[in-house]
Design a protein around this motif. Structure first.
Motif, short mmCIF file in Angstrom:
data_model
loop_
_atom_site.label_atom_id
_atom_site.label_comp_id
_atom_site.label_asym_id
_atom_site.label_seq_id
_atom_site.Cartn_x
_atom_site.Cartn_y
_atom_site.Cartn_z
N ALA A 170 0.83 -1.20 0.00
CA ALA A 170 0.00 0.00 0.00
C ALA A 170 0.87 1.25 0.00
O ALA A 170 0.57 2.22 -0.70
CB ALA A 170 -0.95 -0.01 1.19
N LEU A 171 1.95 1.22 0.79
CA LEU A 171 2.83 2.40 0.83
C LEU A 171 3.44 2.67 -0.53
O LEU A 171 3.43 3.81 -1.01
CB LEU A 171 3.95 2.19 1.87
N ASP A 173 2.25 1.80 -3.27
CA ASP A 173 1.16 2.18 -4.17
C ASP A 173 0.78 3.65 -4.01
O ASP A 173 -0.16 4.12 -4.63
CB ASP A 173 -0.08 1.31 -3.93
N GLY A 174 1.48 4.34 -3.11
CA GLY A 174 1.26 5.77 -2.96
C GLY A 174 0.27 6.14 -1.88
O GLY A 174 -0.19 7.26 -1.80
N SER A 175 -0.07 5.16 -1.04
CA SER A 175 -1.03 5.41 0.02
C SER A 175 -0.28 5.63 1.33
O SER A 175 0.52 4.80 1.74
CB SER A 175 -1.95 4.18 0.10
N GLY A 176 -0.53 6.77 1.97
CA GLY A 176 0.16 7.07 3.22
C GLY A 176 -0.31 6.15 4.34
O GLY A 176 -1.25 5.39 4.17
N PRO A 177 0.36 6.22 5.51
CA PRO A 177 0.00 5.32 6.62
C PRO A 177 -1.46 5.41 7.05
O PRO A 177 -2.08 4.41 7.36
CB PRO A 177 0.93 5.77 7.75
N ARG A 179 -4.19 6.44 5.23
CA ARG A 179 -5.07 5.90 4.20
C ARG A 179 -4.93 4.38 4.17
O ARG A 179 -5.92 3.65 4.04
CB ARG A 179 -4.67 6.50 2.85
N LYS A 183 -8.16 2.07 4.63
CA LYS A 183 -8.63 1.40 3.42
C LYS A 183 -8.23 -0.06 3.35
O LYS A 183 -8.86 -0.84 2.66
CB LYS A 183 -8.09 2.13 2.18
N VAL A 184 -7.12 -0.42 4.00
CA VAL A 184 -6.62 -1.79 3.86
C VAL A 184 -6.66 -2.55 5.18
O VAL A 184 -7.28 -3.61 5.29
CB VAL A 184 -5.18 -1.80 3.29
N GLN B 81 5.64 6.25 -0.38
CA GLN B 81 4.42 6.67 -1.08
C GLN B 81 4.67 7.86 -2.01
O GLN B 81 3.83 8.20 -2.82
CB GLN B 81 3.29 6.97 -0.10
N TYR B 95 -5.10 -6.71 -1.85
CA TYR B 95 -5.92 -6.25 -0.72
C TYR B 95 -7.14 -7.16 -0.62
O TYR B 95 -7.98 -7.17 -1.52
CB TYR B 95 -6.33 -4.79 -0.92
N PHE B 106 -6.62 0.99 -6.74
CA PHE B 106 -6.06 1.50 -5.48
C PHE B 106 -4.92 2.51 -5.66
O PHE B 106 -4.97 3.61 -5.13
CB PHE B 106 -5.62 0.33 -4.60
N ALA B 110 -5.17 6.41 -4.71
CA ALA B 110 -4.26 6.92 -3.67
C ALA B 110 -3.59 8.21 -4.15
O ALA B 110 -3.20 9.05 -3.34
CB ALA B 110 -3.21 5.87 -3.32
N ARG B 111 -3.43 8.34 -5.46
CA ARG B 111 -2.79 9.54 -6.00
C ARG B 111 -3.82 10.59 -6.41
O ARG B 111 -3.48 11.58 -7.05
CB ARG B 111 -1.92 9.18 -7.18
N ARG B 158 -0.13 2.00 -13.20
CA ARG B 158 0.42 3.33 -12.93
C ARG B 158 1.45 3.69 -13.99
O ARG B 158 1.78 2.89 -14.85
CB ARG B 158 1.09 3.32 -11.56
#
Lengths: 274, 364
Positions: A170-171, A173-177, A179, A183-184, B81, B95, B106, B110-111, B158
């Motif tokens: 997830a990190l 993938d651009g998702s911060g801690p 989010r 979300k996960v 990230q 997930y 996802f 996220a972006r 991406r």
């Protein structure tokens, strides 16, 4: 074959007897709570009520109405507070490495082994100097703080069962801690959350000592009120037992409807990862 | 896509007690398929995670494109990230709570990509990988191969600067692995993607890589194109790790004879290769490496009569195990089968021998 069937039969018989023995007090409380004053004095506590009446419940409820409401507010507040904060601590400690992370974990969880009694006086002083003596908010605060260690430990264990690659994925993938958590992690560990919620709800609902020490006439939880009922209304067993039943109902309902989650949560595999 | 530069990387665990990677420097050019190869525990995943930003190294610098993303000396650390790298893990890390569609969307969501754009991108990638009909399913309802595709799709959806793949084929069965290997290579060429791919499987490395970075005990051993590692292994470790079946190794002493210098391994005496002659002197001890594929069954060279120990038919080729006294030799021949008999002829070409120093293991 016949021999093992006999052993099994005896085993079940033994277990049945033990179950009956274990449930006797509950049965006694239930029958007594449905009897009139006169019948309580003249009959065996375990006998079935001859003319069942709900009057004791009315009396108990009118006495416990406010304390039950207090209990509900304190329990909901304390449960939500401790579970929310403990979950966040557990998430961070399970997934992120930082300086002295193990020391932080140790210091938080040492709170589990702290007996209630040992912190009563400093707790009382703290709550009083905050101006929160005899307030529902003060009790919520105390239960939140006291619940964090256990919640942190439980969530760290549950979140540790999630594959660590999930959070790393997830990190990257651009998702911060945050989010990632919302979300996960949270949606993948619903059973874990329910388990800790039930655990905290039950402990706070049944707790007596904090309510006794930092609660007062206005903020008294039902456990304390029930205890007082025993002292003030001498020998009104039916009312006391009705009060006990009223106090037990929420927890019983919780177990009946959510107990299966609790059992699954206590066992391994509470995490629904692929 | 972008180039990646790793310089002087050092990573330790347990407060410096375990050195996972040290003195690691290499470059991956734009559009290159680079393989991080090595036995388990050699530090290749550590290096990959350092590039992703999942690990903060003790020393060194990582550069993606013209951005320095990690520099211990310069005090720079860009969070994972914010690095725009796409990662694929061996265990897929889908997930579990999201559908295939949700998984693919996802990284875009996220972006903060717009909904319409997300829908377009996800459908494109699903099309490319042939998983359109799976979009509504959850990971638990997919087979291993399908999960692998989704994991790959989530990276491809991406526009990352670089793809980082950590043994992505490790959980697939043999047949599927060959198929996906080929497909991955095709997609990489098509997108001109920069890929860094971690594996311990030398076959994957040889077949897919434009360049291999071979690691051992946290250090780089050799960096180069697959053929170079195969034909000019820098040391005994590289010679033994690359190539299947493994290279034959003989302990020899250099002796002089009327015909010139000989490599004496007891039962076998081989003429020293012309090209190496000036580096050798009588009495010198060395290790001779012979690739199984360099042992012929006919033609010019040094013929050896060896006892046949066993034959492994591979369909299109055979692996032949022979022995000469205490020395065992393995040959790989492009023959469908051989005549089973007690003895068989191995033909060695002296110019194809690899010579190594037995002490340091270095190539002579």
């Amino acid at each position: 074959m016949r021999r093992s069937a006999l052993v099994r039969g005896l085993l079940y018989l033994g277990l049945l007897l033990l179950t009956v023995f274990y449930l006797l007090p509950l049965w006694g409380a239930l029958t007594t709570s449905l009897k009139t004053d006169a019948e309580v004095d003249t009959t065996n506590p375990l006998s079935f009520p001859q003319r069942p009446t709900f009057e004791p419940y009315g009396a108990a409820f009118s006495y416990l109405r406010r304390p039950l409401l207090n209990s509900l507010l304190i329990t909901l507040g304390g449960t939500l507070g401790s579970v929310a904060l403990g979950a966040m601590c557990g998430y961070v400690l399970a997934n992120f490495r930082f300086k002295y992370d193990n020391l932080v974990f140790l210091l938080i969880t040492v709170g589990i082994f702290l007996p209630f009694q040992a912190i009563l006086i400093p707790l009382f002083q703290t709550i009083r100097s905050l101006g929160l003596y005899d307030s529902v908010l003060g009790l919520i605060l105390a239960h939140t703080a006291y619940g964090i260690p256990m919640c942190t430990l439980m969530f760290r264990v549950f979140y540790g069962e999630l594959p660590s690659s999930l959070v790393k994925q997830a990190l990257t993938d651009g998702s911060g801690p945050w989010r990632t958590y919302l979300k996960v992690v949270l949606p993948s560990t619903k059973i874990a959350t329910v388990t800790v919620l039930i655990f905290q709800f039950t402990s706070i609902w049944n707790e007596l000592l904090f309510g006794l020490v930092i609660g007062g006439p206005r903020s008294m939880p039902a456990t304390v009120a029930l205890n007082n009922l025993a002292g003030t209304l001498a020998a009104q067993w039916n009312v006391q037992m009705a009060g006990s039943m009223l106090l037990a109902i929420p927890v019983l309902l919780l177990y009946i409807f959510l107990g299966r989650y609790l059992i699954r949560g206590y066992m391994a595999g509470s995490v629904t990862a692929t | 896509m972008a180039e990646v530069k790793v310089a002087d990387l050092r990573v330790t665990y347990n407060r410096g007690r375990t050195v996972a990677a040290d003195d690691v420097s290499f470059e991956v050019t734009d559009g290159e398929f680079c393989i991080l190869l090595g036995p388990s525990g050699c530090g290749k995943t550590t290096v990959l995670h350092s590039i992703a930003g999942l690990i903060r190294p003790d020393r060194g610098e990582v550069r993606i494109g013209d951005q320095v993303v990690t520099s211990v000396e310069g005090g720079v650390y860009v969070r994972p990230q914010d690095r725009n790298v796409a990662m694929v893990f061996q265990e897929y890390a889908l997930y579990p709570n999201l559908t295939v569609w949700g998984n693919l969307a996802f990284p875009l969501e996220a972006r903060g990509m717009r909904k319409a754009e997300v829908r377009k991108k996800v459908s494109e990638v699903a099309e490319l990988l042939g998983i359109t009909e799976l979009l509504k399913r959850r990971p638990a309802q997919l087979s291993g191969g399908q999960r692998q595709r989704v994991a790959l799709g989530r990276a491809l959806v991406r526009d990352p600067s670089v793809f980082l793949l950590d043994e992505p084929l490790g959980n697939l069965d043999a047949k599927l692995r060959v198929q996906v290997r080929f497909e991955l290579k095709r997609i990489q060429k098509q997108l001109k993607a920069t890929m860094i791919y971690v594996t311990h499987d030398q076959t994957e490395a040889m077949t897919m890589g434009d360049r291999i970075v071979l690691m051992k005990d946290g250090k780089l051993v050799q960096v180069g194109p697959p053929r170079e590692l195969y034909e000019e292994p820098r040391n005994l470790f590289v010679a033994g790790f690359v190539g299947m079946p493994p290279i034959n190794l003989l302990h020899c002493t250099v002796v002089s004879s009327a015909d010139g210098l000989l490599l004496d391994a007891g039962e076998i005496k081989l003429p020293a290769p012309e090209t190496k002659r000036e580096k050798l002197s009588p009495g010198m001890r060395l290790v001779v490496g012979i690739r199984p594929a360099d042992i012929a069954w006919e033609g010019e060279g040094i013929p050896l009569e060896v006892a046949l120990e066993g034959v492994e038919p591979m369909g299109d080729s055979v692996i032949v195990h022979g022995s000469l006294g205490s020395i065992g030799l393995t040959a790989k021949w492009a023959l469908p089968e051989i005549q089973e008999s007690d003895r068989v002829k191995f033909v060695l070409n002296p110019e194809k021998l690899h010579l190594f120093d037995p002490g340091s293991g270095a190539r002579i």
